[in-house]
Motif scaffolding. Structure first.
Motif, mmCIF file in Angstrom:
data_model
loop_
_atom_site.group_PDB
_atom_site.id
_atom_site.type_symbol
_atom_site.label_atom_id
_atom_site.label_comp_id
_atom_site.label_asym_id
_atom_site.label_seq_id
_atom_site.Cartn_x
_atom_site.Cartn_y
_atom_site.Cartn_z
ATOM 1 N N GLY A 20 39.590 35.076 50.030
ATOM 2 C CA GLY A 20 39.773 33.854 49.259
ATOM 3 C C GLY A 20 38.702 32.814 49.494
ATOM 4 O O GLY A 20 38.324 32.541 50.628
ATOM 5 N N ARG A 21 38.228 32.255 48.394
ATOM 6 C CA ARG A 21 37.243 31.180 48.465
ATOM 7 C C ARG A 21 37.831 29.948 49.131
ATOM 8 O O ARG A 21 37.181 29.288 49.938
ATOM 9 C CB ARG A 21 36.747 30.828 47.059
ATOM 10 C CG ARG A 21 35.878 31.891 46.453
ATOM 11 C CD ARG A 21 35.506 31.541 45.029
ATOM 12 N NE ARG A 21 34.509 32.481 44.531
ATOM 13 C CZ ARG A 21 34.150 32.566 43.274
ATOM 14 N NH1 ARG A 21 34.692 31.773 42.368
ATOM 15 N NH2 ARG A 21 33.227 33.441 42.893
ATOM 16 N N LYS A 22 39.070 29.631 48.764
ATOM 17 C CA LYS A 22 39.726 28.455 49.340
ATOM 18 C C LYS A 22 39.857 28.623 50.847
ATOM 19 O O LYS A 22 39.558 27.704 51.616
ATOM 20 C CB LYS A 22 41.098 28.244 48.691
ATOM 21 C CG LYS A 22 41.859 27.051 49.259
ATOM 22 C CD LYS A 22 43.106 26.708 48.458
ATOM 23 C CE LYS A 22 44.236 27.632 48.753
ATOM 24 N NZ LYS A 22 45.529 27.150 48.188
ATOM 25 N N LYS A 71 35.714 40.995 44.163
ATOM 26 C CA LYS A 71 36.727 40.331 43.342
ATOM 27 C C LYS A 71 37.918 41.272 43.203
ATOM 28 O O LYS A 71 37.785 42.374 42.698
ATOM 29 C CB LYS A 71 36.109 40.019 41.973
ATOM 30 C CG LYS A 71 36.970 39.242 41.040
ATOM 31 C CD LYS A 71 36.169 38.965 39.768
ATOM 32 C CE LYS A 71 36.958 38.278 38.706
ATOM 33 N NZ LYS A 71 36.143 38.035 37.500
ATOM 34 N N GLU A 72 39.077 40.811 43.702
ATOM 35 C CA GLU A 72 40.288 41.631 43.655
ATOM 36 C C GLU A 72 41.316 40.972 42.753
ATOM 37 O O GLU A 72 41.521 39.770 42.820
ATOM 38 C CB GLU A 72 40.892 41.764 45.062
ATOM 39 C CG GLU A 72 40.022 42.487 46.043
ATOM 40 C CD GLU A 72 40.651 42.541 47.430
ATOM 41 O OE1 GLU A 72 41.604 41.787 47.704
ATOM 42 O OE2 GLU A 72 40.176 43.336 48.248
ATOM 43 N N LYS A 73 41.972 41.790 41.927
ATOM 44 C CA LYS A 73 43.024 41.261 41.053
ATOM 45 C C LYS A 73 44.319 41.182 41.849
ATOM 46 O O LYS A 73 44.771 42.145 42.434
ATOM 47 C CB LYS A 73 43.213 42.139 39.829
ATOM 48 C CG LYS A 73 44.247 41.587 38.858
ATOM 49 C CD LYS A 73 43.856 41.885 37.436
ATOM 50 C CE LYS A 73 44.911 41.427 36.464
ATOM 51 N NZ LYS A 73 44.860 40.036 36.142
ATOM 52 N N TYR A 77 46.028 36.443 39.145
ATOM 53 C CA TYR A 77 44.769 35.743 39.420
ATOM 54 C C TYR A 77 43.819 36.686 40.158
ATOM 55 O O TYR A 77 44.194 37.769 40.569
ATOM 56 C CB TYR A 77 44.995 34.462 40.226
ATOM 57 C CG TYR A 77 45.489 34.692 41.642
ATOM 58 C CD1 TYR A 77 44.601 34.691 42.711
ATOM 59 C CD2 TYR A 77 46.832 34.916 41.921
ATOM 60 C CE1 TYR A 77 45.038 34.907 44.007
ATOM 61 C CE2 TYR A 77 47.283 35.132 43.202
ATOM 62 C CZ TYR A 77 46.379 35.113 44.249
ATOM 63 O OH TYR A 77 46.810 35.335 45.532
ATOM 64 N N TYR A 78 42.581 36.226 40.300
ATOM 65 C CA TYR A 78 41.584 36.989 41.047
ATOM 66 C C TYR A 78 41.324 36.302 42.379
ATOM 67 O O TYR A 78 41.323 35.077 42.467
ATOM 68 C CB TYR A 78 40.266 37.101 40.270
ATOM 69 C CG TYR A 78 40.355 38.046 39.110
ATOM 70 C CD1 TYR A 78 40.219 39.414 39.298
ATOM 71 C CD2 TYR A 78 40.586 37.581 37.822
ATOM 72 C CE1 TYR A 78 40.307 40.300 38.239
ATOM 73 C CE2 TYR A 78 40.677 38.450 36.747
ATOM 74 C CZ TYR A 78 40.536 39.811 36.968
ATOM 75 O OH TYR A 78 40.631 40.681 35.913
ATOM 76 N N GLN A 79 41.099 37.107 43.393
ATOM 77 C CA GLN A 79 40.768 36.588 44.711
ATOM 78 C C GLN A 79 39.461 37.228 45.156
ATOM 79 O O GLN A 79 39.244 38.416 44.931
ATOM 80 C CB GLN A 79 41.878 36.914 45.707
ATOM 81 C CG GLN A 79 41.617 36.385 47.093
ATOM 82 C CD GLN A 79 42.858 36.487 47.944
ATOM 83 O OE1 GLN A 79 43.783 35.722 47.779
ATOM 84 N NE2 GLN A 79 42.886 37.451 48.836
ATOM 85 N N TYR A 80 38.613 36.448 45.782
ATOM 86 C CA TYR A 80 37.327 36.931 46.260
ATOM 87 C C TYR A 80 37.411 37.160 47.756
ATOM 88 O O TYR A 80 37.866 36.292 48.498
ATOM 89 C CB TYR A 80 36.222 35.927 45.942
ATOM 90 C CG TYR A 80 36.001 35.784 44.460
ATOM 91 C CD1 TYR A 80 35.003 36.521 43.822
ATOM 92 C CD2 TYR A 80 36.785 34.930 43.685
ATOM 93 C CE1 TYR A 80 34.805 36.406 42.461
ATOM 94 C CE2 TYR A 80 36.596 34.819 42.320
ATOM 95 C CZ TYR A 80 35.609 35.553 41.716
ATOM 96 O OH TYR A 80 35.412 35.442 40.369
ATOM 97 N N CYS A 81 36.985 38.338 48.195
ATOM 98 C CA CYS A 81 36.983 38.682 49.615
ATOM 99 C C CYS A 81 35.547 38.750 50.107
ATOM 100 O O CYS A 81 34.677 39.317 49.423
ATOM 101 C CB CYS A 81 37.683 40.018 49.848
ATOM 102 S SG CYS A 81 39.423 39.941 49.428
ATOM 103 N N TYR A 82 35.313 38.181 51.272
ATOM 104 C CA TYR A 82 33.962 38.101 51.823
ATOM 105 C C TYR A 82 33.861 38.884 53.124
ATOM 106 O O TYR A 82 34.735 38.809 53.979
ATOM 107 C CB TYR A 82 33.581 36.639 52.077
ATOM 108 C CG TYR A 82 33.525 35.863 50.789
ATOM 109 C CD1 TYR A 82 32.385 35.868 50.011
ATOM 110 C CD2 TYR A 82 34.646 35.175 50.322
ATOM 111 C CE1 TYR A 82 32.340 35.185 48.809
ATOM 112 C CE2 TYR A 82 34.616 34.491 49.128
ATOM 113 C CZ TYR A 82 33.463 34.504 48.377
ATOM 114 O OH TYR A 82 33.423 33.842 47.175
#
Length: 169
Positions: A20-22, A71-73, A77-82
Motif C-alpha cells: 500500500g502506498r498509504k 499492482k494487486e486487485k 480497489y487496487y493496492q500497490y506492493c513495494y
C-alpha cells in the motif's frame, strides 16, 4: 540526491514487502518523527501526513528499477506492493546505512494495519497539541474512519513503544 533515495530503499528492504502506498507514506513519516534520517516534507492530507517528495522518489526508484511496484486487485480497489529489486540491493551496497533500531521499528510498523498507521501518524502530526485536542482533531478530520477513544489511546501507547525501540542500544 541519491542518499535520500537509498534511505527509502533501505526502509523498504528492512520492512520487507510493504503493501500500500498509504502504508509506505505512514511508515516513512512515523520513522521521521522518531528522528530517523528521512528529509521528505509532509503536509496534512486526506489520509493523514503525505509527502509529494516521497511519492516522486518512490516513482523514480521504480523507474530506475531499484524498487518493484506490483499492482494487486483487492475488493473493489487496487493496492500497490513495494519490494526491493536485485538492482536495488546492489545499489544499497554502495550506500551502507545500517541502523538496527530503525530496522526493528520498520518491521514493527509494517506489521500494523494502514488504518492504524494513519491514526498513529495523525497523532504525531498534531503532537504539539494537548491529547484532548488531538482526539478532537481525529474525530473531526478522520470522522469517516470512525476511530474510537480507545484506538487513540492505543496509538499513543504504540508511539511510546516505538520510541523505546528507536533508542540506540
Amino acid at each position: 540526491m541519491f542518499k535520500d533515495h537509498a534511505k527509502i530503499m533501505h526502509a523498504v528492504f528492512a520492512a520487507g514487502e510493504i503493501s500500500g502506498r498509504k502504508k509506505l507514506q505512514k511508515i516513512i513519516y512515523i520513522a521521521k518523527k522518531l528522528s530517523f534520517p528521512f528529509h521528505e516534507k509532509f503536509h496534512f492530507h486526506f489520509y493523514g501526513p503525505y509527502s509529494e517528495e516521497l511519492t516522486l522518489r518512490i516513482e523514480e526508484l521504480c523507474n530506475m528499477g531499484y524498487l518493484n511496484e506490483v499492482k494487486e486487485k483487492k475488493a473493489g480497489y487496487y493496492q500497490y506492493c513495494y519490494s526491493i529489486t536485485d538492482s536495488g540491493k546492489e545499489f544499497m551496497k554502495m550506500h551502507d546505512m545500517e541502523i538496527p533500531t530503525m530496522e526493528v521499528c520498520l518491521v514493527d510498523m509494517n506489521d500494523q494495519s494502514a488504518r492504524f498507521l494513519e491514526l498513529v501518524s495523525t497523532v504525531l502530526y498534531f503532537e504539539e497539541l494537548e491529547r484532548e485536542e488531538v482526539a478532537e482533531k481525529i474525530f473531526t478530520l478522520k470522522s469517516k474512519q470512525k476511530y474510537t477513544l480507545e484506538e487513540v489511546d492505543e496509538a499513543y501507547l504504540y508511539i511510546e513503544q516505538l520510541k523505546g525501540k528507536a533508542k540506540p542500544q
